[in-house]
Design a protein around this motif. Structure first.
Motif, PDB file in Angstrom:
ATOM      1  N   GLY A 274    -112.068  78.422  41.531  1.00  0.00           N
ATOM      2  CA  GLY A 274    -111.234  79.456  42.168  1.00  0.00           C
ATOM      3  C   GLY A 274    -110.342  78.578  43.331  1.00  0.00           C
ATOM      4  N   VAL A 275    -109.011  78.274  42.867  1.00  0.00           N
ATOM      5  CA  VAL A 275    -108.320  77.700  43.580  1.00  0.00           C
ATOM      6  C   VAL A 275    -106.818  78.350  43.711  1.00  0.00           C
ATOM      7  CG1 VAL A 275    -109.146  75.375  43.144  1.00  0.00           C
ATOM      8  CG2 VAL A 275    -107.544  76.145  41.766  1.00  0.00           C
ATOM      9  N   VAL A 276    -106.843  79.669  43.192  1.00  0.00           N
ATOM     10  CA  VAL A 276    -105.559  80.399  43.295  1.00  0.00           C
ATOM     11  C   VAL A 276    -105.132  80.364  44.590  1.00  0.00           C
ATOM     12  CG1 VAL A 276    -104.512  82.640  42.951  1.00  0.00           C
ATOM     13  CG2 VAL A 276    -106.502  81.709  41.336  1.00  0.00           C
ATOM     14  N   GLY A 277    -103.677  80.076  44.718  1.00  0.00           N
ATOM     15  CA  GLY A 277    -102.998  80.047  45.976  1.00  0.00           C
ATOM     16  C   GLY A 277    -103.030  78.825  46.933  1.00  0.00           C
ATOM     17  N   CYS A 278    -104.171  77.897  46.400  1.00  0.00           N
ATOM     18  CA  CYS A 278    -104.429  76.635  47.103  1.00  0.00           C
ATOM     19  C   CYS A 278    -103.644  75.489  46.539  1.00  0.00           C
ATOM     20  CB  CYS A 278    -106.004  76.313  46.905  1.00  0.00           C
ATOM     21  SG  CYS A 278    -106.855  77.192  47.425  1.00  0.00           S
ATOM     22  N   PHE A 279    -103.412  74.326  47.447  1.00  0.00           N
ATOM     23  CA  PHE A 279    -102.944  73.219  47.089  1.00  0.00           C
ATOM     24  C   PHE A 279    -104.061  72.397  46.652  1.00  0.00           C
ATOM     25  CE2 PHE A 279     -98.690  72.477  49.957  1.00  0.00           C
ATOM     26  CZ  PHE A 279     -98.298  73.626  49.446  1.00  0.00           C
ATOM     27  N   VAL A 280    -103.815  71.438  45.572  1.00  0.00           N
ATOM     28  CA  VAL A 280    -104.823  70.530  44.970  1.00  0.00           C
ATOM     29  C   VAL A 280    -104.132  69.237  45.120  1.00  0.00           C
ATOM     30  CG1 VAL A 280    -105.939  69.926  43.041  1.00  0.00           C
ATOM     31  CG2 VAL A 280    -105.979  72.343  43.577  1.00  0.00           C
ATOM     32  N   GLU A 281    -104.812  68.197  45.260  1.00  0.00           N
ATOM     33  CA  GLU A 281    -104.384  66.851  45.536  1.00  0.00           C
ATOM     34  C   GLU A 281    -105.316  66.012  45.223  1.00  0.00           C
ATOM     35  OE1 GLU A 281    -102.847  66.529  49.373  1.00  0.00           O
ATOM     36  OE2 GLU A 281    -104.471  65.181  49.802  1.00  0.00           O
ATOM     37  N   CYS A 282    -105.241  64.807  44.432  1.00  0.00           N
ATOM     38  CA  CYS A 282    -106.131  63.894  43.772  1.00  0.00           C
ATOM     39  C   CYS A 282    -106.333  62.601  44.648  1.00  0.00           C
ATOM     40  CB  CYS A 282    -105.878  63.491  42.450  1.00  0.00           C
ATOM     41  SG  CYS A 282    -105.685  64.886  41.251  1.00  0.00           S
ATOM     42  N   PHE A 283    -107.515  62.115  44.900  1.00  0.00           N
ATOM     43  CA  PHE A 283    -107.742  60.965  45.651  1.00  0.00           C
ATOM     44  C   PHE A 283    -108.941  60.341  45.162  1.00  0.00           C
ATOM     45  CE2 PHE A 283    -110.481  63.938  47.449  1.00  0.00           C
ATOM     46  CZ  PHE A 283    -111.658  63.078  47.721  1.00  0.00           C
ATOM     47  N   GLY A 284    -109.072  58.801  45.395  1.00  0.00           N
ATOM     48  CA  GLY A 284    -110.239  58.181  44.918  1.00  0.00           C
ATOM     49  C   GLY A 284    -109.931  56.920  43.877  1.00  0.00           C
ATOM     50  N   SER A 285    -110.754  56.224  43.672  1.00  0.00           N
ATOM     51  CA  SER A 285    -110.602  54.948  42.970  1.00  0.00           C
ATOM     52  C   SER A 285    -109.846  55.254  41.472  1.00  0.00           C
ATOM     53  CB  SER A 285    -111.964  54.368  42.863  1.00  0.00           C
ATOM     54  OG  SER A 285    -112.941  54.933  42.126  1.00  0.00           O
ATOM     55  N   GLY A 286    -110.286  56.313  40.985  1.00  0.00           N
ATOM     56  CA  GLY A 286    -110.102  56.850  39.479  1.00  0.00           C
ATOM     57  C   GLY A 286    -108.307  57.207  39.427  1.00  0.00           C
ATOM     58  N   VAL A 287    -107.962  57.331  40.665  1.00  0.00           N
ATOM     59  CA  VAL A 287    -106.314  57.767  40.578  1.00  0.00           C
ATOM     60  C   VAL A 287    -105.652  56.379  40.028  1.00  0.00           C
ATOM     61  CG1 VAL A 287    -104.172  57.960  41.752  1.00  0.00           C
ATOM     62  CG2 VAL A 287    -106.468  59.380  42.369  1.00  0.00           C
ATOM     63  N   SER A 288    -106.085  55.215  40.506  1.00  0.00           N
ATOM     64  CA  SER A 288    -105.273  54.026  40.156  1.00  0.00           C
ATOM     65  C   SER A 288    -105.299  53.751  38.715  1.00  0.00           C
ATOM     66  CB  SER A 288    -105.706  52.748  41.026  1.00  0.00           C
ATOM     67  OG  SER A 288    -105.687  53.026  42.429  1.00  0.00           O
ATOM     68  N   GLY A 289    -106.342  54.221  37.931  1.00  0.00           N
ATOM     69  CA  GLY A 289    -106.615  53.893  36.586  1.00  0.00           C
ATOM     70  C   GLY A 289    -105.563  54.754  35.691  1.00  0.00           C
ATOM     71  N   LEU A 290    -105.004  55.893  36.144  1.00  0.00           N
ATOM     72  CA  LEU A 290    -104.156  56.553  35.507  1.00  0.00           C
ATOM     73  C   LEU A 290    -102.729  56.327  35.741  1.00  0.00           C
ATOM     74  CD1 LEU A 290    -105.796  60.173  36.706  1.00  0.00           C
ATOM     75  CD2 LEU A 290    -105.860  58.969  34.561  1.00  0.00           C
ATOM     76  N   SER A 291    -101.694  56.305  34.490  1.00  0.00           N
ATOM     77  CA  SER A 291    -100.460  56.117  34.651  1.00  0.00           C
ATOM     78  C   SER A 291     -99.562  57.291  35.367  1.00  0.00           C
ATOM     79  CB  SER A 291     -99.823  55.752  33.340  1.00  0.00           C
ATOM     80  OG  SER A 291     -99.850  56.842  32.494  1.00  0.00           O
ATOM     81  N   ALA A 292     -98.607  56.791  35.598  1.00  0.00           N
ATOM     82  CA  ALA A 292     -97.581  57.809  36.268  1.00  0.00           C
ATOM     83  C   ALA A 292     -97.395  59.309  35.266  1.00  0.00           C
ATOM     84  CB  ALA A 292     -96.248  57.398  36.795  1.00  0.00           C
TER      85      ALA A 292
END
Length: 885
Positions: A274-292
């Motif tokens: 349930g995140v309707v109307g929220c901002f979501v953002e990603c962080f953590g070590s796994g971010v670096s393994g994903l390409s743009a």
């Protein structure tokens, strides 16, 4: 105090607005960092900036929803369906400016605006050589009037770039070419010391999937046309400081798991949370393994779980992508320096920011999956897809029936789940080079084993940009795709928005006998959306679209059942044709180059011969064609004077609609096909348009005559005044008969009576739609009285000069004994100080027998800016007067 400071990058000095000037900013989520910088830089006064900064910081550090702040996006992105009416409004503003003695050339977007013509192409022809050329011809034939107008807009307005048809989709071109991550002020606009001002690249867009750009660190989200117009004209957008949900990513993706699989996991996980109307953002070590581009695929799915954005911070992967897609080394250096100076750089080892909630996802746990049959968050593990399909059929009570079709002289017996459409389409996945290479390799491997799509499958390939098609060509994969019937049939939003085109006559004929299915690499699969003939729609990575096209049915377990047989009669399995990860990586490394994107973008704004042949010449005002049924001069400024006279009293209003709870903007706004025997169809036929050429409401958004006739005409809309009849009907109190709502509105207008709307809870929920406010205004609606409003729709009503009133707590129309037959009068309200006075106003509803109900309602005009818009008659009138003066 001044919030401005200096930033040096190499030998160049800049002015910037460091968020570190505000205590606690270093603990704010990345997305609120962007809002904070925007407030410091864009506030009308330093006191106002400081007040907004305090609201952002206080709410952000508490992890709660905060008060309203103003957000001034740096640029605006349009697609053509929603962009045409915006530029029609700008054109009529120019004309009104001249009539009021002003200089029409002053009416221009105040920030950079990009419009991509990507929503009009339809896959009428697919699966054959020359299908793209044929679809382009049909597109121009259907939309010549709209395109001629857009060509004029391109030539006549400043700060406007228009991408002609056939170049790609707005989301992909946005990250490949338009987004800069950090922007520099135009020449002549400098800080106090004369140095250029630098700031976060931010945007709003008239497509809900604008958050695709969140994947490369650009904060932006989808809005309706009214908010986009406001932003383009330099007006701030009001927004509540949102709750920010952090998604902590760890681990790495397993072999064979794609960005699409992660996107579907996000949709399922976050919709459940349930995140309707929220901002979501990603962080953590796994971010670096994903390409743009993997991040962009995830961010593209944002609307499917209801949040406003899904933001990734800047890091080396972002910089690599910017270099790859042609940004200069100076720009890349600026992005790096600015991101680090503002605490916007991804550091996996940094202390976590303050979030309202944190959700953890181990990327290693993500499985290859699909989603369906009608919602993006209904995720199904690929290995269980066949079993789940059979369960869906049981849940729907589908009998085991068969239907016979004749294709190319052969007879086939089909049953539920027969795949009618297999679309490698542009949204979600085409931004990611690895997924597209894998798709081509899947096709090559299948062709080498002698496999081909089932004869009844319509195959669609719609790349998101010319660079994507060029990548497949350079990698030697185009011919394999064509062997399997996947010819490029257009560059644009096709299957995701229902532009899949017609099925064969044989498949159309059995659509009511069995539930046909579609498979697509898009982001939306709502029932009936992909094709009116298709009942079940499944989302998946594009390589798996190839596999399902070969299978021809959803009633299969791809991981264990044979797809077909080779020339020797041996079974061929999914595992036999799945691309090798090492080969995918090798081809990406070899062919995904800066030259690829440079060549792919060559001539992007020039268009083909058909576009260049359009005869529009630049001019201060537009020469309206009175015979056009696509682009008409709207009456927004008729009778307007230079001086603000305030709104006329609302007296003797007749109720057009008495609605219940959760009436959405989709219920209000015209959309889809134009139904026969309704006012919009009658208008078109009266203007010489044959029913076969009606096109859609979306294509005719530049014609207010069509759109106002289609307002409140959704076939599912329940109006308590329509005596049980669904759709665009109401009681016309001038005749006492149930009639099309448009005709009742015209009778009230002729009688000199304004119109009103009664509604329940959350009136105007759903996606922002400009015509959900424009349409009612053109029908004469002056006031909407509801139990509660969706925030953006309430703002849009004000932007079109409609007064939003809210029943007192515990009250509604039914509780007050109102049935909609009453005549409504609202006591006078003073807006001279900006905010309404009184804030609670008396409303009188007089019945036919002379008795009356009097009640108090709250005036939902919540900020002085909204008050100024309303007093002027709407946001366009306010801006016009402001620019004239």
């Amino acid at each position: 105090m001044s919030f401005a400071s200096s930033l040096r990058v190499g030998d160049v000095a800049y002015t910037y607005y460091p968020v570190s000037a505000i205590e606690g900013a270093d603990r704010l989520p990345f997305s609120l960092t962007v809002l904070l910088e925007n407030a410091l830089r864009c506030g009308r006064t330093e006191e106002e900036s400081a007040a907004m900064a305090a609201r952002i910081t206080e709410a952000g550090l508490a992890g709660e929803v905060g008060d309203e702040v103003e957000f001034s996006p740096a640029r605006v992105l349009f697609q053509d369906f929603t962009g045409v009416p915006v530029f029609v409004d700008f054109a009529v503003m120019r004309e009104a400016c001249a009539e009021l003695g002003g200089d029409p050339k002053k009416i221009n977007p105040q920030v950079p605006c990009d419009l991509v013509i990507d929503h009009s192409v339809i896959a009428d022809e697919a699966g054959c050589d020359g299908c793209m050329d044929e679809n382009m011809k049909l597109e121009f034939a259907r939309n010549a009037e709209r395109y001629d107008f857009l060509k004029w807009a391109q030539e006549s307005f400043e700060n406007v770039r228009i991408v002609p048809p056939g170049q790609g989709i707005c989301h992909q071109l946005n990250i490949e070419k338009f987004a800069s991550v950090v922007m520099e002020s135009p020449s002549g606009l400098t800080g106090a010391d004369g140095t250029p001002v630098v700031y976060f690249d931010t945007l709003v867009g008239t497509d809900s999937h604008t958050p695709t750009a969140n994947g490369i660190g650009v904060l932006g989200w989808g809005v309706g046309g009214i908010e986009a117009e406001a932003a383009a004209l330099g007006q701030p957008i009001t927004t509540l400081v949102p709750r920010v949900i952090g998604v902590k990513l760890t681990g790495e993706l397993a072999a064979g798991v794609s960005a699409m699989d992660v996107s579907l996991s996000f949709a399922s996980m976050l919709r459940e949370r349930g995140v309707v109307g929220c901002f979501v953002e990603c962080f953590g070590s796994g971010v670096s393994g994903l390409s743009a581009t993997q991040r962009a695929c995830i961010s593209n799915m944002t609307p499917e779980y209801g949040s406003t954005c899904t933001l990734f911070p800047v890091d080396e992967k972002t910089l690599d992508y910017l270099r790859l897609t042609g940004r200069s080394e100076d720009q890349v250096a600026l992005v790096e320096a600015y991101a680090k100076a503002q605490g916007y750089w991804n550091d996996p080892n940094a202390e976590p920011r303050v979030y309202s909630d944190v959700i953890e996802l181990d990327l290693g746990s993500v499985q290859s999956s699909i989603a369906g049959p009608s919602r993006p968050h209904d995720r199904i593990a690929l290995a269980q897809a066949g079993e789940r399909f059979r369960a869906i059929c049981a849940e729907r009570g589908l009998d085991n029936v068969t239907a016979h079709v004749e294709i190319d002289g052969a007879d086939y017996e089909l049953t539920h789940g027969a795949i009618a459409i297999a679309a490698v389409t542009s949204c979600t996945t085409a931004t990611d080079q690895a997924m597209m290479i894998a798709t081509g390799l899947m096709a090559r491997n299948a062709a080498e084993r002698g496999l081909a799509p089932a004869p009844w499958v319509k195959t669609i390939l719609a790349p998101g940009s010319r660079a994507t098609e060029l990548l497949l060509e350079r990698a030697g994969l185009t011919e394999s795709l064509r062997q399997l019937g996947f010819y490029t049939c257009g560059f644009g939003c096709m299957s995701c928005i229902g532009n899949s085109g017609p099925l064969s006559e044989a498949m159309h004929a059995i659509a009511d006998d069995i539930e046909l299915a579609s498979v697509l690499s898009g982001n939306r699969n709502f029932e009936g959306r992909i094709s009116p003939d298709v009942s079940q729609n499944y989302l998946m990575q594009p390589a798996n679209v190839i596999a399902y096209a070969i299978a021809g049915t959803m009633d299969i377990n791809l991981t264990s059942d044979a797809l077909g047989t080779d020339a020797e009669g041996n079974p061929v399995y999914f595992a036999d044709i799945v691309p090798d990860e090492a080969e995918v990586a090798a081809l990406v490394n070899r062919y995904v180059t800066a030259d690829l994107y440079e060549q792919g973008a060559a001539g992007m704004f020039e268009g083909d011969a058909a576009w260049q042949a359009l005869g529009a010449e630049p001019s201060d005002t537009f020469a309206w064609d009175e015979t056009s049924t696509y682009v008409r001069r709207p009456p927004y400024f008729d009778g307007m004077g230079r001086a603000v006279e305030g709104q006329a009293p609302i007296e003797g209003a007749r109720v057009l609609g008495n609605f219940g709870d959760f009436i959405t903007t989709d219920h209000i706004s015209p959309a889809g096909a134009i139904a026969p025997d309704m006012p919009a169809a009658e208008y078109l036929e009266a203007h010489g348009v044959a029913p076969a050429d009606f096109n859609t409401y979306g294509s005719r958004r530049g014609n207010h005559e069509v759109m106002m006739r289609g307002t409140f005409a959704n076939v599912k809309l329940a109006n308590k005044l329509a005596d049980g009849r669904k759709g665009g009907w109401t009681c016309d109190f001038t005749t006492g008969e149930i009639a099309p709502l448009y005709y009742a509105a015209e009778h009230y207008r002729a009688a000199g009576a304004p119109a009103a709307v009664l509604a329940g809870k959350m009136y105007g929920s759903g996606s922002s739609r400009d015509w959900a406010a424009k349409g009612p205004m053109l029908l004469g609606v002056r006031v909407a009285i509801a139990e509660s409003f969706e925030r953006i729709h309430r703002s849009n009503l004000i932007g079109m000069g409609i007064l939003p009133l809210q029943f007192a707590e515990g009250q509604n129309a039914d509780e007050l004994g109102l049935d909609g037959s009453e005549v409504i009068t609202v006591a006078p309200i003073d807006f001279s100080a900006g905010l309404p006075n009184p804030a609670v106003v008396q409303v009188t509803a007089e019945r036919a027998d002379g008795s009356a109900v009097t009640f108090d309602a709250t005036v939902r005009i919540d900020t002085p800016t909204e008050g100024r818009y309303y007093e002027n008659g709407g946001i366009l009138q306010y801006v016009l007067r402001d620019l004239i003066e």
